[in-house]
Design a protein around this motif. Structure first.
Motif, PDB file in Angstrom:
ATOM      1  N   VAL A  51      15.557  14.007 -53.399  1.00 50.78           N
ATOM      2  CA  VAL A  51      15.974  15.028 -54.696  1.00 50.78           C
ATOM      3  C   VAL A  51      15.584  16.455 -54.541  1.00 50.78           C
ATOM      4  CG1 VAL A  51      14.491  14.629 -56.189  1.00 50.78           C
ATOM      5  CG2 VAL A  51      16.710  14.602 -56.838  1.00 50.78           C
ATOM      6  N   GLY A  52      16.596  17.327 -54.728  1.00 47.03           N
ATOM      7  CA  GLY A  52      16.251  18.631 -54.411  1.00 47.03           C
ATOM      8  C   GLY A  52      16.060  19.143 -53.405  1.00 47.03           C
ATOM      9  N   GLY A  53      14.726  19.464 -53.005  1.00 47.20           N
ATOM     10  CA  GLY A  53      14.621  20.155 -51.850  1.00 47.20           C
ATOM     11  C   GLY A  53      13.524  18.953 -51.277  1.00 47.20           C
ATOM     12  N   ILE A  54      12.925  18.355 -51.886  1.00 45.33           N
ATOM     13  CA  ILE A  54      12.561  17.169 -51.297  1.00 45.33           C
ATOM     14  C   ILE A  54      13.100  16.602 -50.409  1.00 45.33           C
ATOM     15  CG2 ILE A  54      10.929  15.280 -52.193  1.00 45.33           C
ATOM     16  CD1 ILE A  54      11.227  16.546 -54.790  1.00 45.33           C
ATOM     17  N   THR A  55      11.865  16.433 -49.124  1.00 50.39           N
ATOM     18  CA  THR A  55      12.851  15.498 -47.685  1.00 50.39           C
ATOM     19  C   THR A  55      11.562  14.646 -47.330  1.00 50.39           C
ATOM     20  OG1 THR A  55      12.123  17.383 -46.390  1.00 50.39           O
ATOM     21  CG2 THR A  55      14.761  16.990 -46.899  1.00 50.39           C
ATOM     22  N   VAL A  56      11.430  13.819 -46.967  1.00 46.52           N
ATOM     23  CA  VAL A  56      10.758  12.255 -46.341  1.00 46.52           C
ATOM     24  C   VAL A  56      10.603  11.763 -44.827  1.00 46.52           C
ATOM     25  CG1 VAL A  56       9.710  10.025 -47.182  1.00 46.52           C
ATOM     26  CG2 VAL A  56      10.603  11.201 -48.929  1.00 46.52           C
ATOM     27  N   GLN A  57       9.742  11.718 -44.587  1.00 45.42           N
ATOM     28  CA  GLN A  57       9.985  11.550 -43.298  1.00 45.42           C
ATOM     29  C   GLN A  57       9.595  10.338 -42.770  1.00 45.42           C
ATOM     30  OE1 GLN A  57       8.205  13.927 -40.435  1.00 45.42           O
ATOM     31  NE2 GLN A  57       9.161  12.670 -38.758  1.00 45.42           N
ATOM     32  N   PRO A  58      10.664   9.033 -42.916  1.00 48.54           N
ATOM     33  CA  PRO A  58      10.163   7.539 -43.043  1.00 48.54           C
ATOM     34  C   PRO A  58       8.967   7.088 -41.467  1.00 48.54           C
ATOM     35  CG  PRO A  58      12.350   8.073 -43.628  1.00 48.54           C
ATOM     36  CD  PRO A  58      11.737   9.489 -43.230  1.00 48.54           C
ATOM     37  N   SER A  59       9.295   7.439 -40.850  1.00 53.14           N
ATOM     38  CA  SER A  59       9.371   7.012 -39.476  1.00 53.14           C
ATOM     39  C   SER A  59       7.562   7.061 -39.708  1.00 53.14           C
ATOM     40  CB  SER A  59       9.163   7.272 -38.642  1.00 53.14           C
ATOM     41  OG  SER A  59       9.420   9.414 -38.010  1.00 53.14           O
ATOM     42  N   GLU A  60       6.947   7.839 -40.415  1.00 52.54           N
ATOM     43  CA  GLU A  60       5.451   8.495 -40.804  1.00 52.54           C
ATOM     44  C   GLU A  60       5.109   7.265 -41.567  1.00 52.54           C
ATOM     45  OE1 GLU A  60       3.581  10.069 -39.733  1.00 52.54           O
ATOM     46  OE2 GLU A  60       5.150  11.526 -38.386  1.00 52.54           O
ATOM     47  N   PHE A  61       6.217   6.282 -42.306  1.00 49.02           N
ATOM     48  CA  PHE A  61       5.216   5.455 -43.317  1.00 49.02           C
ATOM     49  C   PHE A  61       5.495   4.134 -42.497  1.00 49.02           C
ATOM     50  CE2 PHE A  61       6.168   8.717 -46.272  1.00 49.02           C
ATOM     51  CZ  PHE A  61       4.974   8.769 -46.508  1.00 49.02           C
ATOM     52  N   ILE A  62       6.321   4.345 -41.570  1.00 51.21           N
ATOM     53  CA  ILE A  62       6.382   2.898 -40.583  1.00 51.21           C
ATOM     54  C   ILE A  62       5.331   2.939 -40.101  1.00 51.21           C
ATOM     55  CG2 ILE A  62       7.877   2.292 -38.341  1.00 51.21           C
ATOM     56  CD1 ILE A  62      10.644   2.510 -38.780  1.00 51.21           C
ATOM     57  N   LYS A  63       4.311   3.592 -39.209  1.00 49.79           N
ATOM     58  CA  LYS A  63       3.579   4.177 -38.858  1.00 49.79           C
ATOM     59  C   LYS A  63       2.605   3.012 -39.661  1.00 49.79           C
ATOM     60  CE  LYS A  63       3.950   8.468 -36.362  1.00 49.79           C
ATOM     61  NZ  LYS A  63       3.250   9.534 -36.210  1.00 49.79           N
ATOM     62  N   LEU A  64       2.265   3.094 -41.102  1.00 49.70           N
ATOM     63  CA  LEU A  64       1.190   2.849 -41.472  1.00 49.70           C
ATOM     64  C   LEU A  64       1.701   0.893 -42.188  1.00 49.70           C
ATOM     65  CD1 LEU A  64      -1.059   3.388 -43.946  1.00 49.70           C
ATOM     66  CD2 LEU A  64       0.737   4.413 -45.527  1.00 49.70           C
ATOM     67  N   ALA A  65       2.992   0.787 -41.996  1.00 50.13           N
ATOM     68  CA  ALA A  65       3.247  -0.610 -42.969  1.00 50.13           C
ATOM     69  C   ALA A  65       2.554  -0.613 -41.315  1.00 50.13           C
ATOM     70  CB  ALA A  65       4.641  -0.213 -42.939  1.00 50.13           C
ATOM     71  N   LEU A  96      22.575  11.010 -45.937  1.00 52.36           N
ATOM     72  CA  LEU A  96      21.243  11.657 -46.796  1.00 52.36           C
ATOM     73  C   LEU A  96      20.313  11.837 -45.823  1.00 52.36           C
ATOM     74  CD1 LEU A  96      19.861   8.698 -49.134  1.00 52.36           C
ATOM     75  CD2 LEU A  96      21.000  10.647 -49.963  1.00 52.36           C
ATOM     76  N   ALA A  97      20.159  11.728 -44.316  1.00 50.05           N
ATOM     77  CA  ALA A  97      19.891  12.350 -42.627  1.00 50.05           C
ATOM     78  C   ALA A  97      19.499  13.633 -42.917  1.00 50.05           C
ATOM     79  CB  ALA A  97      20.277  11.657 -42.598  1.00 50.05           C
ATOM     80  N   ARG A  98      18.510  14.536 -42.512  1.00 50.93           N
ATOM     81  CA  ARG A  98      18.564  15.483 -42.344  1.00 50.93           C
ATOM     82  C   ARG A  98      17.776  15.725 -40.936  1.00 50.93           C
ATOM     83  NH1 ARG A  98      21.298  15.618 -46.141  1.00 50.93           N
ATOM     84  NH2 ARG A  98      21.206  16.841 -47.908  1.00 50.93           N
ATOM     85  N   GLY A  99      18.266  16.580 -40.227  1.00 52.69           N
ATOM     86  CA  GLY A  99      18.064  16.768 -38.744  1.00 52.69           C
ATOM     87  C   GLY A  99      17.018  18.749 -38.364  1.00 52.69           C
TER      88      GLY A  99
END
Length: 437
Positions: free
Chosen positions: A139-153, A125-128
């Motif tokens: 899903v579809g054209g939606i991508t998420v950058q999980p590292s941004e939410f690691i900052k918050l958590a 699922l990774a994209r670079g």
């Protein structure tokens, strides 16, 4: 002095008594505003709102040319960014109302979820992009950058764990465990995607949280030495990172303007062209495919070109207002978790802004971190807005702030009630034919 002169001077003193300071004198308006419990709240809300509006305007200006060149509408990137702002408002507003007890109970769960999301960068699922593997296709054209939410958590979790171990932090083992291993794991997961910039932000926010929590300085010294050694090894292990550092030091691309320092050079040319007042909103030249990532990492260069020195100073002033507001929360709030989490978020938002600006003006090598609240991007924007929503909640619960907000609400309700009574009186008077009030 003769006796006659002494008598004359005494008479003048009696007739013109020396003014003295009144101990009961009321403080000036500035002192009154600064000491108000709601000052932090208004500073945070105001600066965040203005940065979001400025970001939308500059994303529209800096992305329209490339969008048109790609066969899309000139408003496509702007509309996406506007959608992300609207989506980010939902968790941001919720965060301003969620009590601190929720974060204490759910901090560990949030951190684990963010780690699991980050582990998806090691799956198909990774994209670079640009040598970094930061995004996950949902899903579809939606991508998420999980590292941004690691900052918050991580910011919330550090505040929770420091609160629980507040009385044990003088002992180095309790101060280091489990904070240091968890911070290291978070950084390693991000570095696994070759994203040194985000890893640096994680370490920066962790340092701010631990410093405010009162961690002994010897732990900072040991950790800083280890981080420096690791960073050197990480940089020299990849030729492209070495080239970026060499370009930053001026040892590369001297004869090749299209080489590694291309982006930095065009960013500086944009800032230099802008002068004091800029060439005008929308009239910049560097965004015409000369400056890569004009609407993202290098949007500050577009601001400098189109709005000039005045525009860049306004951006710095807004981030300074955010920083001052968060420092006020750290100094004034009574809850340890609120202070520690706010310190982490302050180092994240303000530190990332300074790093981004430092890259654009050539003080730092190109790292690849966006300008918070201003650069285009969904994950970074939503995570930053949610984090600031948490800090705004802490500002609302400063000593005396909740009471003032409640009193303000009562004034509004009373004003609405008065207006309603007046309208009813006017209506009854109109029905009576000759009624008056």
């Amino acid at each position: 002095m003769t006796r006659l002169d002494a008598h004359a001077q005494a008479a003048r003193s009696a007739n013109n008594p020396r003014p003295h300071r009144d101990a009961s004198r009321q403080p000036g308006w500035w002192a009154t505003v600064w000491d108000s419990p709601l000052t932090s709240y208004y500073m945070l809300v105001g600066a965040t709102t203005m940065l979001l509006v400025l970001g939308l305007v500059m994303v529209l200006s800096s992305s329209s040319v490339d969008a048109l060149g790609d066969g899309q509408s000139v408003y496509s990137v702007f509309l996406n960014q506007g959608m992300f702002v609207l989506v980010g408002l939902i968790p941001m507003l919720l965060a301003t109302r969620i009590p601190i007890g929720f974060y204490l109970k759910s901090a560990g769960v949030l951190l684990i979820v963010s780690f699991v999301m980050q582990c998806l960068i090691f799956t198909p699922l990774a994209r670079g992009q640009g040598g970094n593997t930061n995004w996950v296709h949902i899903v579809g054209g939606i991508t998420v950058q999980p590292s941004e939410f690691i900052k918050l958590a991580l910011a919330v979790w550090l505040g929770s764990i420091m609160f629980r171990k507040e009385k044990l932090l003088d002992h180095w083992l309790h101060a280091a465990i489990p904070a240091v291993p968890v911070i290291g794991l978070a950084a390693m997961l991000v570095i696994g995607g070759h994203d040194l910039g985000t890893a640096a932000i994680l370490l920066l926010l962790s340092a701010g949280a631990l410093f405010v929590a009162g961690i002994p300085m010897r732990i900072f010294s040991v950790a800083a030495a280890g981080i420096v050694v690791f960073a050197i090894v990480f940089v020299v292990s990849a030729p492209n990172r070495v080239q970026r550092v060499q370009a930053w030091l001026g040892h590369a691309d001297v004869a090749d303007p299209q080489g590694t320092s291309y982006q930095t050079k065009h960013g500086l040319w944009g800032l230099g062209t802008g002068g004091f007042t800029g060439v005008g909103l929308g009239a910049g030249r560097q965004k015409w495919s000369y400056l890569p990532e004009a609407h993202n990492d290098f949007i500050f260069a577009v601001i400098g070109e189109e709005l000039g020195l005045v525009g860049t100073l306004c951006v710095l002033a807004l981030f300074a207002a955010l920083g001052i507001g968060m420092v006020r929360v750290i100094r004034r709030h009574e809850h340890t978790m609120a202070r520690v989490t706010t310190a982490a978020i302050a180092c994240w938002i303000i530190g990332q802004a300074l790093i981004n600006i430092g890259v654009v003006i050539g003080l730092l090598p190109v790292i690849g971190v966006p300008l918070p609240l201003v650069s285009a991007g969904g994950s970074a924007l939503i995570a930053s807005m949610t984090a600031l929503g948490i800090v705004i909640h802490f500002a609302r619960t400063e000593p005396g702030a909740a009471e003032m907000l409640a009193a303000r609400g009562s004034v509004v309700k009373r004003s609405v009630a008065v207006v309603s009574r007046v309208k009813r009186s006017v209506k009854r008077g109109g029905q009576g034919g000759s009624g008056s009030w």
